[in-house]
Scaffold this active site. Structure first.
Site, PDB file in Angstrom:
ATOM      1  N   GLU A   1      -3.665  62.047  28.573  1.00 31.81           N
ATOM      2  CA  GLU A   1      -4.503  61.050  27.879  1.00 31.81           C
ATOM      3  C   GLU A   1      -3.996  60.850  26.451  1.00 31.81           C
ATOM      4  OE1 GLU A   1      -6.170  58.585  27.854  1.00 31.81           O
ATOM      5  OE2 GLU A   1      -8.308  58.946  28.063  1.00 31.81           O
ATOM      6  N   ASP A   2      -4.301  59.680  25.886  1.00 31.79           N
ATOM      7  CA  ASP A   2      -3.898  59.427  24.502  1.00 31.79           C
ATOM      8  C   ASP A   2      -4.894  60.042  23.509  1.00 31.79           C
ATOM      9  OD1 ASP A   2      -5.914  57.639  25.174  1.00 31.79           O
ATOM     10  OD2 ASP A   2      -4.936  55.864  24.350  1.00 31.79           O
TER      11      ASP A   2
ATOM     12  N   ASP B   1     -12.293  60.509  22.773  1.00 29.69           N
ATOM     13  CA  ASP B   1     -13.188  60.037  21.726  1.00 29.69           C
ATOM     14  C   ASP B   1     -14.613  60.446  22.116  1.00 29.69           C
ATOM     15  OD1 ASP B   1     -14.149  58.621  19.549  1.00 29.69           O
ATOM     16  OD2 ASP B   1     -14.009  56.666  20.500  1.00 29.69           O
ATOM     17  N   THR B   2     -15.399  59.543  22.690  1.00 29.53           N
ATOM     18  CA  THR B   2     -16.748  59.934  23.127  1.00 29.53           C
ATOM     19  C   THR B   2     -16.686  60.844  24.356  1.00 29.53           C
ATOM     20  OG1 THR B   2     -17.014  58.070  24.657  1.00 29.53           O
ATOM     21  CG2 THR B   2     -17.697  57.718  22.364  1.00 29.53           C
TER      22      THR B   2
ATOM     23  N   LEU C   1     -13.205  59.876  30.286  1.00 27.73           N
ATOM     24  CA  LEU C   1     -12.603  61.061  30.906  1.00 27.73           C
ATOM     25  C   LEU C   1     -13.583  61.839  31.757  1.00 27.73           C
ATOM     26  CD1 LEU C   1     -10.118  62.582  28.373  1.00 27.73           C
ATOM     27  CD2 LEU C   1      -9.689  61.867  30.713  1.00 27.73           C
TER      28      LEU C   1
ATOM     29  N   LYS D   1     -10.729  63.481  19.018  1.00 20.37           N
ATOM     30  CA  LYS D   1     -11.594  63.049  17.911  1.00 20.37           C
ATOM     31  C   LYS D   1     -12.983  63.625  18.191  1.00 20.37           C
ATOM     32  CE  LYS D   1     -11.128  58.490  16.691  1.00 20.37           C
ATOM     33  NZ  LYS D   1     -11.564  57.059  16.805  1.00 20.37           N
TER      34      LYS D   1
ATOM     35  N   ASP E   1      -3.384  51.237  20.676  1.00 20.61           N
ATOM     36  CA  ASP E   1      -3.345  49.855  20.197  1.00 20.61           C
ATOM     37  C   ASP E   1      -4.558  49.449  19.376  1.00 20.61           C
ATOM     38  OD1 ASP E   1      -5.236  49.834  22.405  1.00 20.61           O
ATOM     39  OD2 ASP E   1      -5.090  47.650  22.340  1.00 20.61           O
TER      40      ASP E   1
HETATM   41  P1  5GP Z   1     -13.838  57.471  25.228  1.00 27.85           P
HETATM   42  O1  5GP Z   1     -14.247  57.125  26.630  1.00 27.85           O
HETATM   43  O2  5GP Z   1     -13.429  58.916  25.040  1.00 27.85           O
HETATM   44  O3  5GP Z   1     -14.874  57.055  24.212  1.00 27.85           O
HETATM   45  O4  5GP Z   1     -12.636  56.524  24.859  1.00 27.85           O
HETATM   46  C1  5GP Z   1     -11.385  56.737  25.295  1.00 27.85           C
HETATM   47  C2  5GP Z   1     -10.525  55.527  25.025  1.00 27.85           C
HETATM   48  O5  5GP Z   1     -10.970  54.744  23.898  1.00 27.85           O
HETATM   49  C3  5GP Z   1      -9.154  56.024  24.672  1.00 27.85           C
HETATM   50  O6  5GP Z   1      -8.385  56.275  25.827  1.00 27.85           O
HETATM   51  C4  5GP Z   1      -8.632  54.891  23.830  1.00 27.85           C
HETATM   52  O7  5GP Z   1      -8.075  53.902  24.650  1.00 27.85           O
HETATM   53  C5  5GP Z   1      -9.878  54.328  23.127  1.00 27.85           C
HETATM   54  N1  5GP Z   1      -9.979  54.876  21.747  1.00 27.85           N
HETATM   55  C6  5GP Z   1     -10.854  55.779  21.284  1.00 27.85           C
HETATM   56  N2  5GP Z   1     -10.648  56.030  19.975  1.00 27.85           N
HETATM   57  C7  5GP Z   1      -9.580  55.270  19.615  1.00 27.85           C
HETATM   58  C8  5GP Z   1      -8.850  55.095  18.373  1.00 27.85           C
HETATM   59  O8  5GP Z   1      -9.096  55.688  17.313  1.00 27.85           O
HETATM   60  N3  5GP Z   1      -7.814  54.228  18.433  1.00 27.85           N
HETATM   61  C9  5GP Z   1      -7.457  53.529  19.537  1.00 27.85           C
HETATM   62  N4  5GP Z   1      -6.411  52.715  19.451  1.00 27.85           N
HETATM   63  N5  5GP Z   1      -8.108  53.669  20.714  1.00 27.85           N
HETATM   64  C10 5GP Z   1      -9.164  54.543  20.744  1.00 27.85           C
END
Ligand code: 5GP
Length: 180
Positions: free
Chosen positions: A100-101, A104-105, A109, A132, A160
């Site tokens: 994974e890149d 975040d929340t 995942l 994060k 991106d």
């Molecule tokens: P989650 O489901 O964990 O909230 O979000 C995951 C996805 O949100 C990541 O795979 C990514 O594509 C996007 N994302 C979350 N934070 C960032 C950030 O700081 N920068 C970018 N470019 N994408 C983010």
């Protein structure tokens, strides 16, 4: 508004840390020595650069696969997972290395891990370039983390903003400047 990117993590730092994670994975899977296939799964598009740099540093036999997914929901419910592209390779009985890149929340995942675990892999290991934790809503903890980042919007090395900046060789913080 003008966009500005300030370097947070250099290419040199990323490649050094990627090598460390690859070394840990090489050691772990060699110690298992169970003859099971190992499948590296890239979560497109953001993971593409980390996926390729990590793959190049693995000296164990691996297969490669790609998924595209997104999730709906809010802070109280992870909602449904939309799989736009599923794995082509069967995950059953194999070691899955999910790349994974950024976590975040944790919403996407959490659902993706549940989805892949239902395919009965031998194991599922999560590697993320960035973590994060300040914004975590779901208890997702990666097994291998490249860097912990602050609660800022980051771009580069695959990540991106409106499909741009993925090709930057470093991770930077994106900000917007008001133009006079
Ligand atoms: P989650 O489901 O964990 O909230 O979000 C995951 C996805 O949100 C990541 O795979 C990514 O594509 C996007 N994302 C979350 N934070 C960032 C950030 O700081 N920068 C970018 N470019 N994408 C983010």
């Amino acid at each position: 508004m003008k966009e500005k990117v300030d370097v947070l993590i250099s290419e040199e730092q990323i490649l050094k840390r990627t090598k460390e994670i690859a070394d840990e994975l090489n050691k772990h899977f060699k110690s298992l020595d169970d003859g099971r296939d190992i499948v590296l799964v890239c979560i497109l598009k953001g993971s593409v650069m980390f996926f390729s740099e990590l793959a190049k540093r693995l000296d164990i036999p691996v297969e490669m696969d790609f998924v595209i997914c997104s999730s709906y929901g809010d802070s109280t419910t992870p909602g449904a997972l939309k799989i736009q592209k599923d794995m082509d390779i069967s995950a059953e009985g194999k070691h899955i290395l999910l790349i994974e890149d950024i976590v975040d929340t944790g919403r996407t995942l959490k659902r993706l891990i549940e989805y892949l675990n239902a395919k009965n892999p031998a194991s599922l290991t999560l590697c993320t370039l960035l973590d994060k934790p300040d914004r975590r809503e779901y208890p997702v903890q990666a097994d291998h983390v490249g860097f912990v980042v602050p609660d800022k919007f980051v771009v580069g090395f695959g990540l991106d903003y409106a499909q741009r900046y993925r090709n930057l060789p470093y991770i930077g913080v994106l900000s917007f400047i008001e133009q006079a």
